[in-house]
Design a protein around this motif. Structure first.
Motif, PDB file in Angstrom:
ATOM      1  N   SER A  13       0.837  -1.207   0.000  1.00 45.06           N
ATOM      2  CA  SER A  13       0.000   0.000   0.000  1.00 45.06           C
ATOM      3  C   SER A  13       0.864   1.246   0.000  1.00 45.06           C
ATOM      4  CB  SER A  13      -0.906   0.025   1.219  1.00 45.06           C
ATOM      5  OG  SER A  13      -1.699  -1.112   1.278  1.00 45.06           O
ATOM      6  N   LEU A  14       1.919   1.220   0.775  1.00 46.75           N
ATOM      7  CA  LEU A  14       2.825   2.365   0.847  1.00 46.75           C
ATOM      8  C   LEU A  14       3.510   2.596  -0.493  1.00 46.75           C
ATOM      9  CD1 LEU A  14       4.160   4.530   2.601  1.00 46.75           C
ATOM     10  CD2 LEU A  14       5.892   2.852   3.192  1.00 46.75           C
ATOM     11  N   ILE A  15       3.965   1.533  -1.116  1.00 45.17           N
ATOM     12  CA  ILE A  15       4.611   1.663  -2.425  1.00 45.17           C
ATOM     13  C   ILE A  15       3.616   2.178  -3.468  1.00 45.17           C
ATOM     14  CG2 ILE A  15       5.642   0.336  -4.320  1.00 45.17           C
ATOM     15  CD1 ILE A  15       7.035  -1.345  -2.150  1.00 45.17           C
ATOM     16  N   LEU A  19       3.866   5.667  -5.557  1.00 48.92           N
ATOM     17  CA  LEU A  19       3.824   5.653  -7.011  1.00 48.92           C
ATOM     18  C   LEU A  19       2.788   6.646  -7.539  1.00 48.92           C
ATOM     19  CD1 LEU A  19       4.829   4.310  -9.627  1.00 48.92           C
ATOM     20  CD2 LEU A  19       2.980   2.663  -9.350  1.00 48.92           C
ATOM     21  N   VAL A  20       1.622   6.654  -6.929  1.00 50.21           N
ATOM     22  CA  VAL A  20       0.569   7.586  -7.350  1.00 50.21           C
ATOM     23  C   VAL A  20       1.018   9.037  -7.126  1.00 50.21           C
ATOM     24  CG1 VAL A  20      -1.764   8.404  -6.792  1.00 50.21           C
ATOM     25  CG2 VAL A  20      -1.322   5.966  -7.036  1.00 50.21           C
ATOM     26  N   ALA A  21       1.638   9.303  -5.980  1.00 47.64           N
ATOM     27  CA  ALA A  21       2.114  10.652  -5.689  1.00 47.64           C
ATOM     28  C   ALA A  21       3.210  11.067  -6.667  1.00 47.64           C
ATOM     29  CB  ALA A  21       2.623  10.730  -4.255  1.00 47.64           C
ATOM     30  N   ALA A  22       4.118  10.159  -6.992  1.00 48.39           N
ATOM     31  CA  ALA A  22       5.195  10.476  -7.932  1.00 48.39           C
ATOM     32  C   ALA A  22       4.638  10.775  -9.317  1.00 48.39           C
ATOM     33  CB  ALA A  22       6.189   9.320  -7.989  1.00 48.39           C
ATOM     34  N   ILE A  23       3.675  10.006  -9.770  1.00 53.64           N
ATOM     35  CA  ILE A  23       3.071  10.249 -11.085  1.00 53.64           C
ATOM     36  C   ILE A  23       2.367  11.599 -11.111  1.00 53.64           C
ATOM     37  CG2 ILE A  23       1.244   9.468 -12.651  1.00 53.64           C
ATOM     38  CD1 ILE A  23       2.067   6.588 -11.913  1.00 53.64           C
ATOM     39  N   ALA A  24       1.647  11.918 -10.046  1.00 59.93           N
ATOM     40  CA  ALA A  24       0.954  13.209  -9.978  1.00 59.93           C
ATOM     41  C   ALA A  24       1.951  14.360 -10.000  1.00 59.93           C
ATOM     42  CB  ALA A  24       0.094  13.273  -8.727  1.00 59.93           C
TER      43      ALA A  24
END
Length: 76
Positions: A13-15, A19-24
């Motif tokens: 879940s943390l990864i 990943l979602v935050a990095a893409i955003a």
């Protein structure tokens, strides 16, 4: 809480969240770069000088004033 499945689920879940935050963030960065690119091209098309040119012009005018004061004998 020491169950290996729980720890693996929390890790995954943390990864996924990272990943979602990095893409955003990367999409936001790309959008900001595109905005700046559009601003630069619109300034070039309008024929406006970059800000650095105005600062340099003001610096040159100040130097001319100082040289004129020296030539006139005024201690500047």
């Amino acid at each position: 809480m020491s169950d290996p499945a729980t720890i693996a689920l929390l890790g995954a879940s943390l990864i996924a969240a990272m990943l979602v935050a990095a893409i955003a963030l990367l999409k936001g960065w790309a959008g900001w770069l595109e905005l700046k690119r559009l601003e630069l091209t619109s300034r070039e098309q309008a024929g406006l000088a970059p800000t650095g040119g105005r600062i340099e012009l003001a610096d040159l005018k100040e130097r001319v004033r100082k040289l004129e004061a020296i030539a006139a004998g005024i201690d500047y």
